[in-house]
Design an enzyme around this catalytic site. Structure first.
Site, PDB file in Angstrom:
ATOM      1  N   ARG A   1      16.801   8.724 -16.576  1.00 35.42           N
ATOM      2  CA  ARG A   1      17.906   9.542 -15.800  1.00 35.42           C
ATOM      3  C   ARG A   1      17.268  10.838 -15.288  1.00 35.42           C
ATOM      4  NH1 ARG A   1      23.731   9.093 -17.550  1.00 35.42           N
ATOM      5  NH2 ARG A   1      23.835   9.098 -15.244  1.00 35.42           N
TER       6      ARG A   1
ATOM      7  N   ASP B   1      24.817  18.531 -16.281  1.00 37.57           N
ATOM      8  CA  ASP B   1      23.661  17.480 -16.352  1.00 37.57           C
ATOM      9  C   ASP B   1      22.292  18.540 -16.148  1.00 37.57           C
ATOM     10  OD1 ASP B   1      24.075  14.654 -17.428  1.00 37.57           O
ATOM     11  OD2 ASP B   1      25.792  15.503 -16.544  1.00 37.57           O
TER      12      ASP B   1
ATOM     13  N   ASN C   1      26.855  17.769 -12.266  1.00 34.21           N
ATOM     14  CA  ASN C   1      27.680  17.226 -13.060  1.00 34.21           C
ATOM     15  C   ASN C   1      27.985  15.960 -12.664  1.00 34.21           C
ATOM     16  OD1 ASN C   1      28.864  17.431 -16.020  1.00 34.21           O
ATOM     17  ND2 ASN C   1      30.757  17.297 -14.917  1.00 34.21           N
ATOM     18  N   LYS C   2      28.873  15.135 -13.397  1.00 33.88           N
ATOM     19  CA  LYS C   2      29.495  13.971 -13.103  1.00 33.88           C
ATOM     20  C   LYS C   2      30.152  14.023 -11.856  1.00 33.88           C
ATOM     21  CE  LYS C   2      29.073  10.537 -14.548  1.00 33.88           C
ATOM     22  NZ  LYS C   2      28.015   9.868 -14.279  1.00 33.88           N
TER      23      LYS C   2
ATOM     24  N   GLN D   1      34.371   6.998 -17.848  1.00 35.33           N
ATOM     25  CA  GLN D   1      33.994   7.746 -19.264  1.00 35.33           C
ATOM     26  C   GLN D   1      35.063   8.752 -19.519  1.00 35.33           C
ATOM     27  OE1 GLN D   1      32.063   7.658 -16.611  1.00 35.33           O
ATOM     28  NE2 GLN D   1      29.999   7.891 -16.937  1.00 35.33           N
TER      29      GLN D   1
ATOM     30  N   ARG E   1      24.198   8.793 -23.930  1.00 35.46           N
ATOM     31  CA  ARG E   1      24.374   9.463 -22.379  1.00 35.46           C
ATOM     32  C   ARG E   1      25.002  10.687 -22.828  1.00 35.46           C
ATOM     33  NH1 ARG E   1      29.476  10.202 -22.828  1.00 35.46           N
ATOM     34  NH2 ARG E   1      29.512  11.321 -20.978  1.00 35.46           N
ATOM     35  N   GLY E   2      24.899  11.665 -21.801  1.00 38.11           N
ATOM     36  CA  GLY E   2      25.305  13.011 -22.200  1.00 38.11           C
ATOM     37  C   GLY E   2      24.084  13.878 -22.114  1.00 38.11           C
ATOM     38  N   ALA E   3      24.134  15.251 -21.564  1.00 35.53           N
ATOM     39  CA  ALA E   3      23.050  15.965 -21.614  1.00 35.53           C
ATOM     40  C   ALA E   3      22.457  16.391 -22.772  1.00 35.53           C
ATOM     41  CB  ALA E   3      23.156  17.137 -20.601  1.00 35.53           C
TER      42      ALA E   3
END
Length: 387
Positions: A98, A250, A260-261, A209, A64-66
């Site tokens: 995603r 993201d 973003n999250k 997270q 995960r993570g851009a």
């Protein structure tokens, strides 16, 4: 799907296990991922031998993570090419895993473009795809260094004197990058410079997270950190305990809106009310100039059971959804579970990229920093790349 298996590692040093790596054992190339769903309880690697396995790992947030998704997407295309699978199918399937994360499609386009160009030219297409994936990986490492340098300088301008108390949300460190990350890389640079007094770590519900991953990284780096429930952030601001907010992204639209999250937007509102800088740290590859404004960003909706059930990382299988979950809501309860929210540009103090800082955040300034960055049209004509 029988093409994903795990390798357990224990007692490793500080991030001794990379988040992602390409390997070529005798039985054929593989993409090896650190399964982030199992952290911090245990360090387990997933070995993906095909694109469906990688898609599953992306959807379940094992990777995960851009920035890291961009790297994974590029290697996914290279994996399909090297193993003789359908590259066009891989190119279609990977970005949909995603959809909000613009870097995922960016990395896929980079590697697929190189593959098709080599195919048309009669050269080694699988090798070209792998070379492009490695280039995406190397560029992200360089970008991470640049963001850390620019972000540390910005903190010095906004908060002279050091002793920073930084609030962060979700996870933005080495676990999401080929390098040391985005927002957490800036906090780490401040820590190394002796300018970080406290890192406030939002737990980041529903999948924690922050509590699981950011705290994991902060502890290994020796940073002074405190985990807080997401709802406690307001009291920290009210008590004057936050000097700056640092988050990742993201997707950033052309007008400077930041996806973003979920939970990032409320922090921006709190920061504005309490006159605290709200800083976004992301590479220029996360800026999507083709998306005009925040309302145009597709926001991924996650499964409701992530909200209505609770599971420990150690209860999960390799790259799979949680098993043996504990219900925390009545049976049949409906859940609203967007993976991201969108913060409007007027609430963002600055956007830090590897090419420089955008502040104030305007459409023109954002386009300008992207055009003057070292990222240019790729050899395949898809996306940007460093010269």
């Amino acid at each position: 799907m029988g093409d994903q298996y795990e390798v357990s590692e224990a007692g490793a040093g500080a991030l001794a296990i990379p988040s992602l790596r390409w390997e070529e054992p005798p039985e054929g190339p593989v993409l090896v991922l650190l399964d982030q769903t199992r952290l911090p309880a245990e360090e387990v690697e997933l070995v993906c031998t095909d694109v469906p396995a990688l898609v599953q790992a992306i959807r379940t947030l094992a990777v995960r993570g851009a920035p890291l998704l961009g790297i994974a997407g590029a290697y996914g295309v290279a994996l399909a090419a090297a193993r003789g699978f359908d590259v066009d199918e891989a190119t279609e399937a990977l970005p949909q895993a995603r959809p909000t994360a613009v870097n995922l499609g960016y990395g896929v386009r980079r590697a697929a473009g190189a593959y098709r160009a080599a195919l048309a030219g009669g050269t080694d297409a699988p090798a070209a795809a792998l070379a492009e994936a490695r280039a995406v990986h190397a560029e992200d490492i360089e970008a991470s260094r640049g963001m850390a340098q620019h972000g540390l300088a910005l903190l010095g301008e906004l908060l002279p004197g050091g002793g920073h108390r930084i609030l962060t949300h979700c996870n933005t460190g080495a676990l999401v990058s080929g390098g040391e990350g985005t927002a957490l890389a800036v906090a780490l640079a401040a820590h190394r410079a002796g300018e970080l007094r406290r890192l406030w770590v939002d737990e980041t519900r529903p999948l924690l997270q922050g509590a699981r991953l950011t705290a994991y990284e902060a502890a290994r780096a020796g940073m002074a950190y405190t985990v807080l429930s997401d709802g406690a952030a307001g009291s920290l601001f009210a008590g004057g305990e936050v000097d700056a907010v640092l988050i990742g992204a993201d997707r950033i639209a052309a007008d400077g809106s930041v996806a973003n999250k979920v939970g990032s937007y409320p922090l921006a509102v709190l920061a504005r009310y309490h006159h605290v800088p709200f800083v976004v740290v992301a590479p220029t590859s996360t800026v999507d100039l083709a998306t005009e404004e925040g309302a145009d960003i597709e926001v991924e909706q996650r499964p409701g059971q992530e909200v209505t059930e609770f599971s420990l990382p150690s209860a999960q299988g390799p790259g799979t959804a949680a098993s043996g979950a504990i219900p925390v809501a009545p049976l049949g309860a409906q859940a609203y579970n967007p993976a991201f929210d969108v913060t409007p540009p007027e609430l963002v103090t600055a956007i830090v990229t590897e090419a420089g800082v955008v502040s104030p955040v305007t459409r023109e300034a954002l386009a300008g920093v992207c055009s003057t960055s070292r990222w240019r049209k790729s050899r395949s004509g898809n996306g940007m790349m460093a010269k």
